[in-house]
Design an enzyme around this catalytic site. Sequence first.
Site, PDB file in Angstrom:
ATOM      1  N   GLU A 342       0.355  -1.276  -0.216  1.00 46.16           N
ATOM      2  CA  GLU A 342       0.315  -0.024   0.154  1.00 46.16           C
ATOM      3  C   GLU A 342       0.674   0.771  -0.078  1.00 46.16           C
ATOM      4  OE1 GLU A 342      -3.890  -1.397   1.938  1.00 46.16           O
ATOM      5  OE2 GLU A 342      -2.686  -1.354   3.568  1.00 46.16           O
TER       6      GLU A 342
HETATM    7  C1  ACM Z   1      -1.980  -5.483   4.123  1.00 48.13           C
HETATM    8  O1  ACM Z   1      -2.888  -5.944   4.492  1.00 48.13           O
HETATM    9  N1  ACM Z   1      -2.061  -4.032   3.897  1.00 48.13           N
HETATM   10  C2  ACM Z   1      -0.293  -6.537   3.735  1.00 48.13           C
END
Ligand code: ACM
Length: 530
Positions: A342
């Site tokens: 992310e």
């Molecule tokens: C994640 O769940 N951002 C690895």
Amino acid sequence: MRQRQRRTFARLFGSLVLVAAAGLTSIGTSAAPAAADGPRPLGQIVPVPADVSPGGSPYTIGSATRIRVTPGEPEVQRIGAYLAAVLRPSTGYALPITGATGGDGIRLLLGADDEGLGDEGYRLTSAKGSVTVAANTPAGLFHGVQTLRQLLPANVEKKTKQAGPWKIAGGTITDAPRYAYRGAMIDVSRHFFTVAQVERYIDQLALYKINELHLHLSDDQGWRIAIDSWPRLATYGGQTQVGGGKGGFYTKADYQAILDHAASRYMEVVPEIDTPGHSNAALASYAELNCNGVAPPLYTGTHVGFSSLCVPKEVTYAFFDDVVREVAAMTPGRYLHIGGDEAQSTSKEDYDTFMTRAQPVVHKYGKTVMAWHQIVDATPIPGTVAQYWGTTGDEANVAAAAQAGTKLIMSPANRAYLDMKYDAKTTLGTNWAGYVEVDKSYSWDPDTFVKGVPARAVLGVEAPIWSETLSTSAQIEYMAFPRLQGIAELGWSPASTHDWTAYKARLAQQGPRMSALGITYYRSPLVPWV
Ligand code: ACM
């Protein structure tokens, strides 16, 4: 060898051939109920063993039972003491620990002389005069001891004296894991969990033969590990959490205590420092890490994707090198996880640049890189392990990386994320990957979940639990159990044993055991709890 051949055979021809060829009892059918004071049927445990051959008289633990351990082996002595600590309060027996000469009692023998048992397998043989656990390694003995625990009535887990009898059905279990990596992750950043809370979780995981503990040590909401060269990371960046509570961090002594406890349960610790995103706690602690030189405030919300280390600045790499050096020096395990998920506030070009510089640093300090699977969009260096957390299995980039040699740990969010709500009525957790009931969590194959991934690329499985909505052990346990058992079984048991109907009957028998251990688990309506 025997084991490995059987498993290959099973993969090729399916479980019916396995059962016929190996002369196994059917462990794939639902549990035959035990007679009122009879022993539990051999093999009715989680994860289900690879090979179960019931027969002969049961062994009964009694007031004269000794725990006999291979002499001159301190680790075996310690495993004997661990077993005694489980058995003594509930049975009320003295269970002295003594040398292994003598054929009676509970025997823990190192040196099984069976290659097929590998590094973690064991053989348990139960008969009238003795129950013997033999293995090539202490880890194998420890896993065999977990099997022995589960073969005894659930009340054995209680801390006060209970009525017996304490019988273990006669026969032989020969068992070894499908995957070498069977992990669980706890997010100690969104909410901080104390050493004692982490140790409690370690003990629960060990019962199901989990052997990797991934600690998510940094995120936007908190930095949880002391770094001497950048002390404000912990002292400032660790002082809050989601919702604005006081947070916390592990001193190096605290971290060592977690490592020691994990090691005593034959669990490797995988520390994660999430980069280049999920880094607000670091950015808030040191203004110079920010591209604009201004430290943002500490963050106590639950948004993701808004923070990034400053990729063009050299100080970012000095910071990263120092942190990796100190974390690597503290950690005996093979892996150091650098996040990489992310990174929505990092340009693709910057992400590539950062990962290209970051991965060799981890290698320089003697560790193998682990990262969330977005690392495959940069260039994984040889040896880097990608942790898959997608939901569709259609990720061609992951398949291509796996074909090119990148190894995978499988944590599909709509199967293995323990913080997903079970259904619309679950008050804790989140549902961005959907509702995940116990059957759904269990019903997938790590080798085939992502299309085009060769089975040789899959090192194993991991069940992460993210803590945006979870701040107590009871909340962690309600979300983890009983899905954790399913991920543990996918990691340990041969693919040929995979069967929801048989699994849910064995899982149902874990209910009283979890209750005896004080675990407030989710009583899924899909499981025929006993
Ligand atoms: C994640 O769940 N951002 C690895």
